[in-house]
Design a protein around this motif. Structure first.
Motif, PDB file in Angstrom:
ATOM      1  N   SER A 151      -3.400   1.805  -3.601  1.00  0.00           N
ATOM      2  CA  SER A 151      -3.426   3.209  -3.233  1.00  0.00           C
ATOM      3  C   SER A 151      -4.871   3.738  -2.596  1.00  0.00           C
ATOM      4  N   GLU A 162       0.661  -1.245  -0.036  1.00  0.00           N
ATOM      5  CA  GLU A 162       0.036  -0.024  -0.075  1.00  0.00           C
ATOM      6  C   GLU A 162       0.873   1.265   0.102  1.00  0.00           C
ATOM      7  N   SER A 168       0.956   5.825  -0.593  1.00  0.00           N
ATOM      8  CA  SER A 168       0.165   6.942  -0.508  1.00  0.00           C
ATOM      9  C   SER A 168      -0.139   7.451  -1.948  1.00  0.00           C
ATOM     10  N   MET A 169      -1.462   8.211  -2.045  1.00  0.00           N
ATOM     11  CA  MET A 169      -1.863   8.583  -3.365  1.00  0.00           C
ATOM     12  C   MET A 169      -0.974   9.637  -4.094  1.00  0.00           C
TER      13      MET A 169
END
Length: 95
Positions: free
Chosen positions: A74, A51, A53-54
């Motif tokens: 994300s 995962e 971050s955007m």
């Protein structure tokens, strides 16, 4: 996967990501053991996609995607997960 031409999918349990499946991963597992064609997803899935971050820059994001790991997850501001693949990176760099 075939119907929607999707190569990577997260596996969810109780709305939480618990693993992943991919076309390449399924192919390799079936070549190793043809009896897995009738197995449940939990028996053939691999680890969940990392995962990120955007707002992670593409240069850093691309380090997470490799031969063993074809995608990342994300989550947007609402918490909805999105899959980012090699194809997405190629598209972003080509724009």
């Amino acid at each position: 996967m075939k119907k929607f031409d999707i190569e990577h999918l997260p596996v969810l349990h109780n709305n939480e990501i618990v693993g992943a499946i991919s076309e390449g991963g399924l192919f390799n597992r079936l070549i190793d053991d043809v009896n897995l064609k009738d197995a449940q997803i939990k028996q053939v899935m691999h680890a969940a996609f990392p995962e990120v971050s955007m707002d992670m820059p593409i240069e850093k994001l691309s380090a997470y995607i490799n031969k063993e790991n074809g995608a990342v997850i994300s989550k947007d501001e609402s918490g909805k997960p999105h899959i980012v693949t090699k194809y997405d990176i190629i598209q972003a760099l080509g724009s």
